[in-house]
Design an enzyme around this catalytic site. Structure first.
Site, PDB file in Angstrom:
ATOM      1  CG  ASN A  11       3.821  55.531  38.666  1.00 35.76           C
ATOM      2  OD1 ASN A  11       3.282  55.299  39.944  1.00 35.76           O
ATOM      3  ND2 ASN A  11       2.885  55.382  37.832  1.00 35.76           N
ATOM      4  CE  LYS A  13       2.186  51.949  36.838  1.00 38.12           C
ATOM      5  NZ  LYS A  13       1.865  50.998  35.029  1.00 38.12           N
ATOM      6  CG  HIS A  95      -0.887  56.541  35.213  1.00 32.83           C
ATOM      7  ND1 HIS A  95      -1.464  55.671  34.962  1.00 32.83           N
ATOM      8  CD2 HIS A  95       0.592  56.610  35.156  1.00 32.83           C
ATOM      9  CE1 HIS A  95      -0.434  54.581  34.492  1.00 32.83           C
ATOM     10  NE2 HIS A  95       0.498  54.897  34.323  1.00 32.83           N
ATOM     11  CD  GLU A  97      -1.835  51.687  36.164  1.00 34.44           C
ATOM     12  OE1 GLU A  97      -0.546  51.399  35.118  1.00 34.44           O
ATOM     13  OE2 GLU A  97      -1.349  52.032  36.819  1.00 34.44           O
ATOM     14  CD  GLU A 167      -0.141  57.313  30.688  1.00 33.41           C
ATOM     15  OE1 GLU A 167       0.985  56.089  31.457  1.00 33.41           O
ATOM     16  OE2 GLU A 167      -1.209  57.759  31.098  1.00 33.41           O
ATOM     17  N   GLY A 173       3.154  49.192  30.917  1.00 35.64           N
ATOM     18  CA  GLY A 173       3.490  46.780  31.634  1.00 35.64           C
ATOM     19  C   GLY A 173       2.905  46.003  30.762  1.00 35.64           C
ATOM     20  CB  SER A 212       7.300  48.422  29.013  1.00 34.10           C
ATOM     21  OG  SER A 212       6.251  47.979  28.530  1.00 34.10           O
TER      22      SER A 212
END
Length: 252
Positions: A11, A13, A95, A97, A167, A173, A212
């Site tokens: 991904n 991003k 996701h 985010e 996730e 991150g 991560s």
């Protein structure tokens, strides 16, 4: 060990440029064969480049989102039908985010998964808890709620064509990673929830870990019985690191 094939998806991003993408993709293609299935999910403007450079290779490509809408006055949205024209095999939906920064709800994520399936695209449905939710002992409740919304919308046949990515939000991150045992516990719970809908689908469902993932921890994570690969963020922008993760999956 299970017989499910491993899948590793990068991904990207909000990263990339035409030049850096070209170099990265060529390096990934040249890294050698693996028994795992590989794909990258790029920003929308670079899907044509991915299609051009990856067509005919062992590396698939996809998008980082798909609209719940099909067409109309929805400025900024990109429909699954449009993604299919660029040969996308995958679309990440839900996701953390997107859920956090764009307010996406469980119900919206479920519809996005449905839209992807309607156009032959495999949705990678993301679920996961925050650190506060984990510390409150709510992990399985939160993940179950997120997944239930998808189960309510999809048929059993459609459910058999999705991928689920766990996730933990607190590990994305941050450099923090769920231990293989922590990840396995949640993956097993996800599979058990799907088993209530259909045992056959549950057994074949690919469950990815995202949070991560890097070369140093990939082999141990992928060695867990219910972890079928990874949704890789930052490490997917480094060809050497991403290739090492893919090799680890291929050995799993």
């Amino acid at each position: 060990m299970n017989a499910r094939p491993k899948l590793v998806v990068g991904n990207w991003k909000l990263h990339g440029s035409l030049n850096t993408n070209a170099a990265l993709l060529e390096q990934i293609k040249a890294a050698g064969k693996t028994n795992a299935t590989l794909a990258v999910c790029a920003p929308f403007p670079y899907l044509a480049q991915c299609q051009s450079l990856l067509a005919g290779s062992a590396v698939g490509w996809g998008a980082q989102d798909a609209s719940a809408e099909t067409r109309g006055a929805f400025t900024g949205e990109v429909a699954a039908s449009m993604l299919s024209e660029f040969g996308c095999g995958y679309a990440i939906v839900g996701h953390s985010e997107r859920r956090t920064y764009h307010g996406e709800t469980d119900a919206q994520v479920a519809i996005k998964a449905l839209r992807a399936l309607e156009h032959g695209i495999t949705p990678i449905v993301c679920v996961g808890e925050t650190l506060a939710q984990r510390e409150a002992g709510e992990t399985e409740q939160v993940v179950g709620r997120q997944l239930d919304a998808v189960l309510e919308v999809l048929s059993i046949e459609q459910l058999g064509r999705i991928v689920v990515a766990y996730e933990p939000v607190w590990a994305i991150g941050t450099g923090l990673t769920a231990t293989p045992e922590q990840a396995q516990e949640v993956h097993a719970a996800i599979r058990a929830l799907v088993r209530e809908a259909d045992a056959g689908v549950a057994e074949g469902l690919q469950l990815l870990y995202g949070g991560s993932v890097k070369a140093a921890n990939a082999a141990e994570l992928f060695g867990m019985p219910d972890i079928d690969g990874g949704l890789v963020g930052g490490a997917s922008l480094n060809a050497e690191e991403f290739s090492a993760i893919c090799r680890a999956a291929g050995r799993g």
